[in-house]
Design a protein around this motif. Sequence first.
Motif, PDB file in Angstrom:
ATOM      1  N   ARG A   1       7.404  16.134  -3.290  1.00  0.00           N
ATOM      2  CA  ARG A   1       6.773  15.134  -2.418  1.00  0.00           C
ATOM      3  C   ARG A   1       6.488  15.786  -1.065  1.00  0.00           C
ATOM      4  NH1 ARG A   1       7.901   9.744  -1.283  1.00  0.00           N
ATOM      5  NH2 ARG A   1       8.201   9.409  -3.516  1.00  0.00           N
ATOM      6  N   VAL A   2       5.224  15.908  -0.748  1.00  0.00           N
ATOM      7  CA  VAL A   2       4.816  16.550   0.499  1.00  0.00           C
ATOM      8  C   VAL A   2       4.600  15.521   1.606  1.00  0.00           C
ATOM      9  CG1 VAL A   2       3.049  17.992   1.585  1.00  0.00           C
ATOM     10  CG2 VAL A   2       3.792  18.489  -0.756  1.00  0.00           C
ATOM     11  N   GLY A   3       3.901  14.421   1.275  1.00  0.00           N
ATOM     12  CA  GLY A   3       3.581  13.409   2.277  1.00  0.00           C
ATOM     13  C   GLY A   3       3.865  12.007   1.758  1.00  0.00           C
TER      14      GLY A   3
ATOM     15  N   PRO B   1      -0.435  20.163  -0.410  1.00  0.00           N
ATOM     16  CA  PRO B   1      -0.444  19.311  -1.607  1.00  0.00           C
ATOM     17  C   PRO B   1      -1.467  19.786  -2.622  1.00  0.00           C
ATOM     18  CG  PRO B   1      -1.655  18.246   0.169  1.00  0.00           C
ATOM     19  CD  PRO B   1      -1.067  19.503   0.752  1.00  0.00           C
ATOM     20  N   THR B   2      -1.282  19.333  -3.851  1.00  0.00           N
ATOM     21  CA  THR B   2      -2.287  19.542  -4.897  1.00  0.00           C
ATOM     22  C   THR B   2      -2.926  18.227  -5.333  1.00  0.00           C
ATOM     23  OG1 THR B   2      -0.660  19.360  -6.690  1.00  0.00           O
ATOM     24  CG2 THR B   2      -1.061  21.567  -5.774  1.00  0.00           C
ATOM     25  N   HIS B   3      -2.226  17.085  -5.051  1.00  0.00           N
ATOM     26  CA  HIS B   3      -2.712  15.786  -5.511  1.00  0.00           C
ATOM     27  C   HIS B   3      -2.436  14.694  -4.477  1.00  0.00           C
ATOM     28  CE1 HIS B   3      -2.769  17.950  -9.327  1.00  0.00           C
ATOM     29  NE2 HIS B   3      -3.597  17.019  -9.773  1.00  0.00           N
ATOM     30  N   LEU B   4      -3.346  13.734  -4.439  1.00  0.00           N
ATOM     31  CA  LEU B   4      -3.225  12.555  -3.580  1.00  0.00           C
ATOM     32  C   LEU B   4      -3.126  11.316  -4.446  1.00  0.00           C
ATOM     33  CD1 LEU B   4      -3.501  10.917  -0.894  1.00  0.00           C
ATOM     34  CD2 LEU B   4      -5.985  11.106  -1.187  1.00  0.00           C
ATOM     35  N   LEU B   5      -2.078  10.512  -4.208  1.00  0.00           N
ATOM     36  CA  LEU B   5      -1.922   9.217  -4.855  1.00  0.00           C
ATOM     37  C   LEU B   5      -2.054   8.152  -3.773  1.00  0.00           C
ATOM     38  CD1 LEU B   5       0.147  11.381  -6.315  1.00  0.00           C
ATOM     39  CD2 LEU B   5       0.824   9.370  -7.613  1.00  0.00           C
TER      40      LEU B   5
ATOM     41  N   VAL C   1       0.873  -1.173   0.000  1.00  0.00           N
ATOM     42  CA  VAL C   1       0.000   0.000   0.000  1.00  0.00           C
ATOM     43  C   VAL C   1       0.908   1.221   0.000  1.00  0.00           C
ATOM     44  CG1 VAL C   1      -1.831   1.259   1.182  1.00  0.00           C
ATOM     45  CG2 VAL C   1      -1.719  -1.253   1.363  1.00  0.00           C
ATOM     46  N   ASN C   2       0.675   2.142  -0.924  1.00  0.00           N
ATOM     47  CA  ASN C   2       1.471   3.367  -0.926  1.00  0.00           C
ATOM     48  C   ASN C   2       0.579   4.592  -1.074  1.00  0.00           C
ATOM     49  OD1 ASN C   2       1.321   3.948  -3.931  1.00  0.00           O
ATOM     50  ND2 ASN C   2       2.357   1.969  -3.991  1.00  0.00           N
ATOM     51  N   LEU C   3       0.946   5.630  -0.349  1.00  0.00           N
ATOM     52  CA  LEU C   3       0.239   6.909  -0.385  1.00  0.00           C
ATOM     53  C   LEU C   3       1.274   8.016  -0.527  1.00  0.00           C
ATOM     54  CD1 LEU C   3      -2.633   8.186   1.895  1.00  0.00           C
ATOM     55  CD2 LEU C   3      -0.581   9.570   1.557  1.00  0.00           C
ATOM     56  N   PHE C   4       1.073   8.864  -1.530  1.00  0.00           N
ATOM     57  CA  PHE C   4       1.959  10.011  -1.729  1.00  0.00           C
ATOM     58  C   PHE C   4       1.105  11.267  -1.905  1.00  0.00           C
ATOM     59  CE2 PHE C   4       4.349   6.462  -3.854  1.00  0.00           C
ATOM     60  CZ  PHE C   4       5.282   6.289  -2.848  1.00  0.00           C
ATOM     61  N   LEU C   5       1.488  12.311  -1.201  1.00  0.00           N
ATOM     62  CA  LEU C   5       0.896  13.635  -1.420  1.00  0.00           C
ATOM     63  C   LEU C   5       1.912  14.467  -2.193  1.00  0.00           C
ATOM     64  CD1 LEU C   5      -0.598  14.054   2.127  1.00  0.00           C
ATOM     65  CD2 LEU C   5      -1.943  14.210   0.035  1.00  0.00           C
ATOM     66  N   GLN C   6       1.480  15.031  -3.312  1.00  0.00           N
ATOM     67  CA  GLN C   6       2.385  15.799  -4.169  1.00  0.00           C
ATOM     68  C   GLN C   6       1.878  17.223  -4.349  1.00  0.00           C
ATOM     69  OE1 GLN C   6       2.394  13.512  -7.832  1.00  0.00           O
ATOM     70  NE2 GLN C   6       4.253  12.399  -7.242  1.00  0.00           N
TER      71      GLN C   6
END
Length: 323
Positions: free
Chosen positions: A222-224, A291-295, A203-208
């Motif tokens: 990369r924010v989070g 962030p602007t986007h959540l992955l 499971v991966n989560l990235f805030l960009q």
Amino acid sequence: MMQKKICMYGLLFAFLCCGTALAQQQQHTVEVIPFGDMDQWIDRQIKESGIIGGALKNVYAIGPTATIRENKAYKNMGGSPWATSNVMARVAGITKTNTSVFPEKRGDGYCARMDTRMESVKVLGIVDITVLAAGSMFLGEVHEPIKGTKNPQKMLNSGIPFTKKPIAVQFDYKVNMSDREKRIRATGFSRITDVEGKDFPEVNLFLQKRWEDKDGNIFAKRVGTMVVRYYNTTDWHNNATYSIMYGDITGDPAYKPHMMRLQVEERYAINSKGESVPVKEVAWGTEEDAPTHLLLQFTSSHGGAYIGSPGNSLWIDNVKLVY
């Protein structure tokens, strides 16, 4: 008398501790990601080409309950932010499907099951493809129909617009591990080979924080970050909660470069010109960056496209963000 006082103080202490715990819980809010309860599914009933048998296949999507009986490209429906590795492909004029994500009954509702499996299509003199397909669901979109196996990430629009800063992601999960010690690499056109290392669900989560230049290139900070892999077969774990690390985490003891480094995997997004372009992660953000986007991705195999071990399975339910 003394015993009564001790008892009263004990009760008061327990009450205060309980009150403090409740207050701490009340400081956090939990929000289910739309359709993250996995109880609503779209059943796409797609008829494959007659030359490969003409079977009617169920190709599931996460979204408002519906049945679609057409061989048409899928676009996210009803405000669902979810895409999966279930796709319709059209190669050399032949319609073929892949389904490696399934709704599975759980209690009064459903969960999502992701399987790693082999998928083949063989037509003498026309096409001979065998690929390894990992089950995956993620926030974003798939560009259907799939027309080949080259550069699979370009077929995806990874991530959704998002400006909040959750402290954690929470979900229920269950794991079944393949007993293979090595993984398989099967891309469809080259020979099937072994890959060193065991296969793990991830499971991966990235805030960009993304931006675009005048030429349509997309860059990101990369924010989070949150990445977890599962190493053993396990029954259901409910409300598993994983903290999101913010800013430059390279000095954090929890930082694992092989899973969390910048550009750990190339992802694509649609730019303002309508083109699918790579998102170039060029720097760590700061803890103050918004962030602007959540992955967010759940997958039964961690090695990327066409690499994994048949038999790996990951079940997911009740996906939430904690604030």
